[in-house]
Design a protein around this motif. Sequence first.
Motif, short mmCIF file in Angstrom:
data_model
loop_
_atom_site.label_atom_id
_atom_site.label_comp_id
_atom_site.label_asym_id
_atom_site.label_seq_id
_atom_site.Cartn_x
_atom_site.Cartn_y
_atom_site.Cartn_z
N ILE A 104 0.68 -1.15 -0.14
CA ILE A 104 0.06 0.13 -0.10
C ILE A 104 0.80 1.20 -0.02
O ILE A 104 0.47 2.33 -0.56
N ALA A 108 0.65 4.04 -2.67
CA ALA A 108 0.07 5.15 -2.37
C ALA A 108 1.16 6.47 -2.92
O ALA A 108 0.81 7.65 -3.28
N GLN A 111 1.72 5.88 -7.23
CA GLN A 111 0.54 5.61 -8.26
C GLN A 111 0.61 6.64 -9.22
O GLN A 111 1.16 7.78 -9.25
N LEU A 134 -6.84 -5.25 -0.23
CA LEU A 134 -6.94 -3.65 -0.53
C LEU A 134 -7.87 -3.31 -1.23
O LEU A 134 -8.49 -2.28 -1.18
N TRP A 139 -9.26 0.62 -0.67
CA TRP A 139 -8.15 1.45 -0.48
C TRP A 139 -7.44 1.58 -1.93
O TRP A 139 -6.99 2.67 -2.23
N ILE A 140 -7.59 0.64 -2.84
CA ILE A 140 -7.17 0.71 -4.11
C ILE A 140 -8.15 0.51 -5.14
O ILE A 140 -9.08 -0.27 -4.86
N TYR A 155 -2.86 0.57 -10.61
CA TYR A 155 -3.20 0.62 -9.24
C TYR A 155 -3.19 2.00 -8.94
O TYR A 155 -1.97 2.67 -9.06
N THR A 157 -4.78 4.58 -5.24
CA THR A 157 -5.59 4.64 -4.10
C THR A 157 -6.57 5.65 -4.27
O THR A 157 -6.91 6.10 -5.27
N THR A 158 -7.83 5.41 -3.33
CA THR A 158 -9.11 6.02 -3.52
C THR A 158 -9.24 6.76 -2.36
O THR A 158 -8.54 7.25 -1.43
N PHE A 161 -9.40 5.35 0.84
CA PHE A 161 -8.07 5.40 1.57
C PHE A 161 -7.74 6.43 2.30
O PHE A 161 -7.48 6.38 3.53
#
Length: 205
Positions: A104, A108, A111, A134, A139-140, A155, A157-158, A161
């Motif tokens: 992650i 993060a 990305q 995840l 979170w992703i 990928y 993050t969102t 997240f």
Amino acid sequence: MNDATYLMSHSQLKCLIEAALFTADKPLSLKWLQNHTLADLHITNKVVKDILNELQHDYAQRGVHLIEVASGYRFQVPLELSEKIAQVAQSKPNKYSRALLETIALIAYRQPITRAEIEQVRGVAVSSQIIRTLTEREWITVVGQKEVPGKPSLYATTKQFLDYFSLSSLEQLPDLLPIADSAINRAGIQDIMHSHDTLTKETET
């Protein structure tokens, strides 16, 4: 101006927004407040934003703070009180594996990134279970495919997240120490994971 708008004073609007935020199980955005809590009242965005700013000021010296995260506003226990609250609640913070933290963290900070690129930095394969975990935690997410043979997924993050770790944007991620790629590991992401679990008003399941 309709009757409801005319009769509702500034203090009443403030109480209404405050109540909505307290009872919500997720952050509430200005748009959500307008479309739901304040629907048909024809309140301007400026008035709502001013009230939110007032509430943030009102709660700045209290046992909970009103903070803005990526998806909106929510009430949260300040960091300096989180350990005491954890003792009272007898709650234990979630434990994360080193492999998940490294994965992650790379997503993060770098990305969008492919699974192969994560594996290249870590030097080991990324298990499907980590990607699934995840993804299920939201979170992703996949934001596209890299234009290389095989077109692997990219990928990123969102907002979930960012919300989970009380961040309003990626710019608030802790700066990484000047370390080698192979040691990017957990340095930055651990800082925000360490104290999260007792900070928010909502309960993580």
